[in-house]
Write a protein that holds these residues in place. Sequence first.
Motif, short mmCIF file in Angstrom:
data_model
loop_
_atom_site.label_atom_id
_atom_site.label_comp_id
_atom_site.label_asym_id
_atom_site.label_seq_id
_atom_site.Cartn_x
_atom_site.Cartn_y
_atom_site.Cartn_z
N TYR A 132 -16.86 -14.87 -0.50
CA TYR A 132 -16.67 -14.71 0.93
C TYR A 132 -15.89 -13.42 1.09
N VAL A 133 -16.33 -12.57 2.00
CA VAL A 133 -15.59 -11.34 2.30
C VAL A 133 -15.10 -11.47 3.74
N ARG A 134 -13.79 -11.52 3.89
CA ARG A 134 -13.20 -11.67 5.22
C ARG A 134 -12.94 -10.29 5.80
N ASN A 135 -13.52 -10.03 6.95
CA ASN A 135 -13.44 -8.73 7.59
C ASN A 135 -12.47 -8.79 8.76
N LEU A 136 -11.35 -8.10 8.63
CA LEU A 136 -10.36 -8.07 9.70
C LEU A 136 -10.82 -7.27 10.91
N THR A 137 -11.71 -6.32 10.69
CA THR A 137 -12.10 -5.44 11.79
C THR A 137 -12.98 -6.14 12.81
N ASN A 138 -13.79 -7.11 12.38
CA ASN A 138 -14.64 -7.81 13.35
C ASN A 138 -14.40 -9.31 13.40
N GLY A 139 -13.50 -9.81 12.54
CA GLY A 139 -13.16 -11.23 12.56
C GLY A 139 -14.18 -12.14 11.90
N LYS A 140 -15.14 -11.59 11.20
CA LYS A 140 -16.20 -12.40 10.59
C LYS A 140 -15.98 -12.53 9.09
N THR A 141 -16.52 -13.60 8.53
CA THR A 141 -16.49 -13.82 7.09
C THR A 141 -17.93 -13.89 6.61
#
Length: 109
Positions: free
Chosen positions: A43-52
């Motif tokens: 799982y890659v959690r992306n802080l910039t768009n809030g998606k995983t």
Amino acid sequence: MASNTSKTARASVRAGQAGQGGALSVLGEFKYVIPLNGGKHAYVRNLTNGKTAHLRTDSEAFVEEIRVLAAAGHAAKIRAEINGLAAAHPGHGWDATEKRLVEAGVFEG
């Protein structure tokens, strides 16, 4: 017209609105890469768009997702996380994953 909300509730709302200037405040440790299936997926959690995103670690989509995060200024933290995973799970291929990201120029900035 009088407000029926409490002074504490109004202060809480004001405090929450004060932090909306685009800055990110995260309490505690935030993990960008959550390993799955012996390092084959993550799982890659992306802080910039809030998606995983659920991605294969050997896929081009994984490289691009990490590239987006690195470009947003998270390269050092992500690289440290991947190095930590390689040390903690030597048989899961995280060293090869880091090498592939380096070869793709993801951490150069």
